[in-house]
Design an enzyme around this catalytic site. Sequence first.
Site, PDB file in Angstrom:
ATOM      1  N   ARG A   1      15.492  13.062  -5.633  1.00  0.00           N
ATOM      2  CA  ARG A   1      14.402  12.959  -6.598  1.00  0.00           C
ATOM      3  C   ARG A   1      14.035  14.291  -7.235  1.00  0.00           C
ATOM      4  NH1 ARG A   1      10.735   8.670  -3.105  1.00  0.00           N
ATOM      5  NH2 ARG A   1      12.046   6.887  -3.615  1.00  0.00           N
TER       6      ARG A   1
ATOM      7  N   LEU B   1       1.660   1.545   6.789  1.00  0.00           N
ATOM      8  CA  LEU B   1       2.768   1.274   7.716  1.00  0.00           C
ATOM      9  C   LEU B   1       2.593   2.012   9.030  1.00  0.00           C
ATOM     10  CD1 LEU B   1       5.883   1.174   5.391  1.00  0.00           C
ATOM     11  CD2 LEU B   1       4.743  -0.719   6.545  1.00  0.00           C
TER      12      LEU B   1
ATOM     13  N   HIS C   1       8.380  12.187  -8.552  1.00  0.00           N
ATOM     14  CA  HIS C   1       9.364  11.110  -8.636  1.00  0.00           C
ATOM     15  C   HIS C   1       9.891  10.996 -10.066  1.00  0.00           C
ATOM     16  CE1 HIS C   1      11.219   7.223  -8.257  1.00  0.00           C
ATOM     17  NE2 HIS C   1      10.904   7.152  -6.985  1.00  0.00           N
TER      18      HIS C   1
ATOM     19  N   GLU D   1       2.850   9.660   6.371  1.00  0.00           N
ATOM     20  CA  GLU D   1       2.753  10.667   5.306  1.00  0.00           C
ATOM     21  C   GLU D   1       1.688  11.713   5.618  1.00  0.00           C
ATOM     22  OE1 GLU D   1       2.189   9.029   1.372  1.00  0.00           O
ATOM     23  OE2 GLU D   1       2.253  10.978   0.401  1.00  0.00           O
TER      24      GLU D   1
ATOM     25  N   GLY E   1      -6.688   4.555   9.117  1.00  0.00           N
ATOM     26  CA  GLY E   1      -5.683   4.179   8.124  1.00  0.00           C
ATOM     27  C   GLY E   1      -4.831   3.039   8.654  1.00  0.00           C
TER      28      GLY E   1
END
Lengths: 247, 646
Positions: free
Chosen positions: B338, B44, B267, B432, B41
């Site tokens: 959220r 970020l 969200h 994540e 991956g």
Amino acid sequence: MDLTLKVWRQKDAKTKGGFQQYSVKNISPDSSFLEMMDVLNEQLNNNNGEPVAFDHDCREGICGMCSLFINGRAHGPDDDITTCQLHMRKFKNGDTIVIEPWRAKGFPVIKDLMVDRSAFEKILQEGGYVSVNTGGVPDGNAIPIGKDDADEAMDAAACIGCGACVATCKNSSAMLFVSAKVSQLALLPQGKIEATRRAKAMVAKMDELGFGNCSNTGACEVECPKGVSIAHIARLNREFLVANLKS
Amino acid sequence: MTKLKSNIPHGDLAEKWSHYKSHQKLVNPANKRKIDIIVVGTGLGGASAAASLGELGFNVKAFCYQDSPRRAHSIAAQGGINAAKNYPNDGDSVYRLFYDTIKGGDYRSREANVHRLAEVSGAIIDQCVAQGVPFARDYGGLLDNRSFGGALVSRTFYARGQTGQQLLLGAYSALNRQIKLGRVKMHPRTEMLDVVVSDGRARGIVTRNLVTGEIETHFAHAVVLATGGYGNVFFLSTNAMGSNCSAAWKAYRKGAYFANPAFVQIHPTCIPVHGEAQSKLTLMSESLRNDGRIWVPAKKEDSQAIREGKKRPEDVKEEDRDFYLERRYPAFGNLVPRDVASRAAKERCDAGLGVGTGEAVYLDFKYAIDRLGKNVIEERYGNLFQMYEKIVDENPYNTPMMIYPAIHYTMGGVWVDYELQTTIPGLFAIGEANFSDHGANRLGASALMQGLADGYFVLPYTIQNYLADQFSVKPIPATASDFVKAKKDVEALVEKLMNIKGNESVDSIHKKLGKIMWDNVGMGRTAESLQKAIDEITKLRAHFWKNVRIPGSKEGMNVELEKAIRVADFLELGELMARDALNRNESCGGHFREEYQTPEGEALRDDDKFAYVGAWEFTGDEQVPNLHKEDLNFEFIEVKARNYKE
């Protein structure tokens, strides 16, 4: 709406491709273009056909993965967006839509509408960066940057690397793509230190990989989904000239 | 049931990380050259980790399924990145960022990890600036900040509405530099399909080349998963189409525990669903809640008239508008976290007050435009407004935006200890893909912070503590039995899928899974709905293995095969999510069990019984997994009910 599609099909890079005609029915005008392609693929799949391969990922106009030449325009008939953001309300019931891959020497077809854009990677690897390691850098506010320069650098940095500029250019030039990175970094104090070497190395790599010259038609700017301006090409030319004068 | 060891260093909270770094084992420069690390991956977390490890002198092999590392879905993050710089002088500090994150996560994350995250947050901004990330600046040339949900300070750094893009391009540029220097070998269009475990340690991966279809094995002394979240189990989400759980899931099947799978973030500000052909959902940045006011009509007849196209929202009288977030949560108003905002939208729509299809509420910029002028709003959100107009065909400068909650982020993930190491020695998970920092709800602008914190500043340290005695391990050849077997298993999986030759497409089955998940494991969950989900998913899984149709061949590019492999894993993960949600008899953060709520409809935690991380161990196909608990001990923070009212 009901549509006729003429889609480029090509098994792989070595096999000759050609157009295939399909029809799709009951497409919602609120669907995106790629959702219409999903409907086509579902239809092909249900009729023992092989779905059309096309690149896509984020489907919100930022990853730069989607491409497609639609009715002779990169990313289709709408302005300032990528193919994934194009919606079917831009077409009329009964339209015939011609769908092709990017066509450029630097971007060989992988399958159907998918092309190999690894040449862009190689260009950026030549110098599309500031040579800093992780850690040991100054505080963020120790490098003040005027708002105008920061904004202009951001305009250039908005490039998503999709390749529409190359696909649109009659010379298949990658100048808009290269200039976006060179210009972004040349505008910032962090990037100025290596500006000379960067401009030379990236342009040399672009030439080596078979992209054509820029003849200032400005077509790339018109089709850029992020509105990157050809003013950055002018800055790249300046940087390149200075680089050659210095050496 | 074993107790999990989180390996949190002793000492005062604020001293733990510096103490750890001062005492951990390191690898000397000459030995680094002998060590291979695989990073899967290139978002970020992965891009920053691969670049940083390359700079340190390790041999890095990086993998992504896209055609370039720059396409990873971190690119789509819009609003910003949090950092406790306190540049605006508004009272921020490392402690406050730590506190807000723990509270925002509804007290279901690990104190030590979150404090470390807050500690390194400032250095991330410095690093990105040094790379040439064009953050927003004020006229004096200094960095600008904006506010995000769940905080009373402005600590969010941003680059227009494209912060994720700019941060990823920064990390990608650092990665490109290492590729050029030969420290990182990049493998694009390559998907990881298994982890190779040898002598109890992660020693490599099995991949499929998505262009040629070739199955290959790769050796490394350590493997890092930076493969993102699993939101696409719901089919419709804000994730990229290719985002998937397979790398994490294969690791789970090989012995890595999977933690808090039920914790999913919904969200509140996404563009509502338009119809059956919908393939994904588009987020409108949370930053819009800085200036947009959220409302629905106060009267059902107004909502009904709007839904029937007989009335325009602009014509609803001021006193007939219910700004329900401002009404229910006066202190935080439109900037509540959220999960709270999402549930409140659902509550109003369930009460028959929704607009659009009935599943939408308004986000209105009229008031901000009156106050600040159209130009200011255009400068702040111009690209988002343009995106909205292209999708919905309405101009948000003139009429309120319509929004509705959608699956966005997964707080759960592969269980890791303080060193970000999974329960398989030598296998690490960052960003994540792991579960560690956001508890039961992530605050806005904290995903970018965590991805880069893990990749730039945490993993490059902690992985060395593991690698310090590994340099003498010789690379294992692909002919070794563990590698041969892992490769054969993947080949057998591909063969099995290709031989089903059924009559239903992968997408069609994936959509069915998504509907089961959204209806039963979505915003409101009950014991009954969760049991139903488990039963239905079990049936759907059996249906998939009998009826899925994959055209073409296993050689060469085959997009349907790629999707089938991913959906096969989602069909297992979905069940685990339901099991975890069923086990957790409380409501916390994004996990809302309807049986457990306060009289006002707020999430009701049960700290006595559930102040733990639920980590699941794979026990075999169609077997009930084992639950392991990591107790969450709050030593430095007072645990209380979340309150965004006052």
